[in-house]
Design a protein around this motif. Sequence first.
Motif, mmCIF file in Angstrom:
data_model
loop_
_atom_site.group_PDB
_atom_site.id
_atom_site.type_symbol
_atom_site.label_atom_id
_atom_site.label_comp_id
_atom_site.label_asym_id
_atom_site.label_seq_id
_atom_site.Cartn_x
_atom_site.Cartn_y
_atom_site.Cartn_z
ATOM 1 N N VAL A 346 23.104 35.617 56.739
ATOM 2 C CA VAL A 346 22.585 35.643 58.112
ATOM 3 C C VAL A 346 23.730 35.817 59.104
ATOM 4 O O VAL A 346 23.649 36.630 60.051
ATOM 5 C CB VAL A 346 21.794 34.354 58.416
ATOM 6 C CG1 VAL A 346 21.377 34.330 59.888
ATOM 7 C CG2 VAL A 346 20.573 34.250 57.519
ATOM 8 N N LEU A 347 24.815 35.076 58.908
ATOM 9 C CA LEU A 347 25.970 35.213 59.797
ATOM 10 C C LEU A 347 26.575 36.613 59.716
ATOM 11 O O LEU A 347 26.986 37.182 60.732
ATOM 12 C CB LEU A 347 27.037 34.172 59.442
ATOM 13 C CG LEU A 347 26.816 32.753 59.954
ATOM 14 C CD1 LEU A 347 27.949 31.845 59.472
ATOM 15 C CD2 LEU A 347 26.751 32.723 61.471
ATOM 16 N N LEU A 348 26.633 37.177 58.515
ATOM 17 C CA LEU A 348 27.159 38.533 58.357
ATOM 18 C C LEU A 348 26.285 39.530 59.094
ATOM 19 O O LEU A 348 26.795 40.432 59.786
ATOM 20 C CB LEU A 348 27.238 38.891 56.870
ATOM 21 C CG LEU A 348 27.687 40.325 56.555
ATOM 22 C CD1 LEU A 348 29.097 40.575 57.068
ATOM 23 C CD2 LEU A 348 27.613 40.602 55.056
ATOM 24 N N ALA A 349 24.966 39.388 58.970
ATOM 25 C CA ALA A 349 24.047 40.301 59.662
ATOM 26 C C ALA A 349 24.236 40.223 61.171
ATOM 27 O O ALA A 349 24.306 41.256 61.858
ATOM 28 C CB ALA A 349 22.604 39.973 59.285
ATOM 29 N N LEU A 350 24.330 39.010 61.704
ATOM 30 C CA LEU A 350 24.523 38.838 63.143
ATOM 31 C C LEU A 350 25.868 39.411 63.577
ATOM 32 O O LEU A 350 25.976 40.056 64.636
ATOM 33 C CB LEU A 350 24.446 37.349 63.489
ATOM 34 C CG LEU A 350 24.517 36.976 64.973
ATOM 35 C CD1 LEU A 350 23.443 37.692 65.770
ATOM 36 C CD2 LEU A 350 24.394 35.467 65.142
ATOM 37 N N THR A 351 26.893 39.213 62.755
ATOM 38 C CA THR A 351 28.221 39.749 63.064
ATOM 39 C C THR A 351 28.209 41.270 63.108
ATOM 40 O O THR A 351 28.781 41.885 64.014
ATOM 41 C CB THR A 351 29.240 39.269 62.007
ATOM 42 O OG1 THR A 351 29.340 37.850 62.063
ATOM 43 C CG2 THR A 351 30.610 39.878 62.258
ATOM 44 N N LEU A 352 27.531 41.896 62.144
ATOM 45 C CA LEU A 352 27.479 43.361 62.113
ATOM 46 C C LEU A 352 26.703 43.908 63.309
ATOM 47 O O LEU A 352 27.074 44.947 63.878
ATOM 48 C CB LEU A 352 26.834 43.828 60.809
ATOM 49 C CG LEU A 352 27.649 43.554 59.527
ATOM 50 C CD1 LEU A 352 26.851 43.984 58.296
ATOM 51 C CD2 LEU A 352 28.988 44.265 59.580
ATOM 52 N N ILE A 353 25.652 43.207 63.703
ATOM 53 C CA ILE A 353 24.882 43.656 64.875
ATOM 54 C C ILE A 353 25.760 43.630 66.122
ATOM 55 O O ILE A 353 25.803 44.588 66.911
ATOM 56 C CB ILE A 353 23.635 42.771 65.068
ATOM 57 C CG1 ILE A 353 22.627 43.018 63.947
ATOM 58 C CG2 ILE A 353 22.980 43.042 66.425
ATOM 59 C CD1 ILE A 353 21.456 42.050 63.930
#
Length: 382
Positions: A346-353
């Motif tokens: 989840v943190l990776l997804a938010l970071t990529l966004i």
Amino acid sequence: MVRLLLPILIGLVALVSIEFSGVMAWLLVQPTSIVLAGLALLSGVVLVLSKSVANQADRVSELIGQPYGTLVLTAAVMTIELALVASTMLTGESNPTLARDSMFSVVMIALTGVTGICNVLAAVRRGTLGSDGQVDTSQMAAPNLLGALTYWDLISTMCVLALVIPNFSRSTTEANFSTPVNAVLSVVAFGVYAIFLTAQMGRYRSLYTERESLIVGVGGGGEALETLEAENNDNDLSLWKAALLLVAGLLVVCLIAESMGQLIETGITDLGLPSSLAGVLVAMLILAPEALNAIQAASAGEVQRSINTLYGSVVATVSLTVPAVLVLGGITGTDVILGLEPFEMVLLALTLILSYPHARLTGIEGLMKLVIFLFWILLQVA
């Protein structure tokens, strides 16, 4: 020259003291306060060395131009990072999540913590008001958007393929692919990075230079290029000195950071913190030269150079670490787990966004990245 060599000499003295004297063994059995004092002292040495490395990287960048300057720094750091991971896999205790944790730490530190600081610094430096009291958007900090988007495409694709999709693989019971799929992943990761470097150093080189330099150089690009080449020829010796100092400083930094691992683990254990935090702190120390170089670039208004340094490091880490550890794992029979934990995905997804490049920087995007970094650190501690 003596002034330039001084940080490296200080680092060598610290490294010799750690490796060949009883200082480390003595520190490990001391009270927590003394252990933390030793950590603070060694961290100070690393920061002094990192500052020297960042300065040498700036010199190399001035002499050979972009994006070659940041590629030298990235290549040196990646070589040492891969050597450290390989040596740990070959000689240390079996740790199937070592590569995953290492890659994810680099991604989060570079894309949230350091990039957040760089975005804020660049935005504050360039966010000037026009004559009507409004922000002049034409003067706001901005990356070379096409180059930044290329980095984002590579990072998002390789991070998802290497760190997320393995969790949903039906070919194994662990968060990894079967051997044939791992072989394809390794070839793709290495091949994509090779193609990217070829394009970055070839016909698409201009996508990774500062926007302002392209605008200024429209009328006289040929003359400017000839002048740069002449300067490079005149300063060939200085270039080699700067490159040697850069590599030497990086090597000492990474060796000290790796040697500090046991001391960091002792301090974390004494404070009752999770052991996973040790890997994060070591990753921070190893990335310190690149972080300082990127921050210096952002402070000077060179947004694209800071992106080249940080995003280039992430691309290299994911694209080169994955093939290296999968090959080593196959040779040594060591299990390798690539898939992240659910909260990390989840943190990776938010970071990529949030890492999707903006045409102009306001500083808000940097603050949000720093918020993610803060919560990532908190989740490591909790």
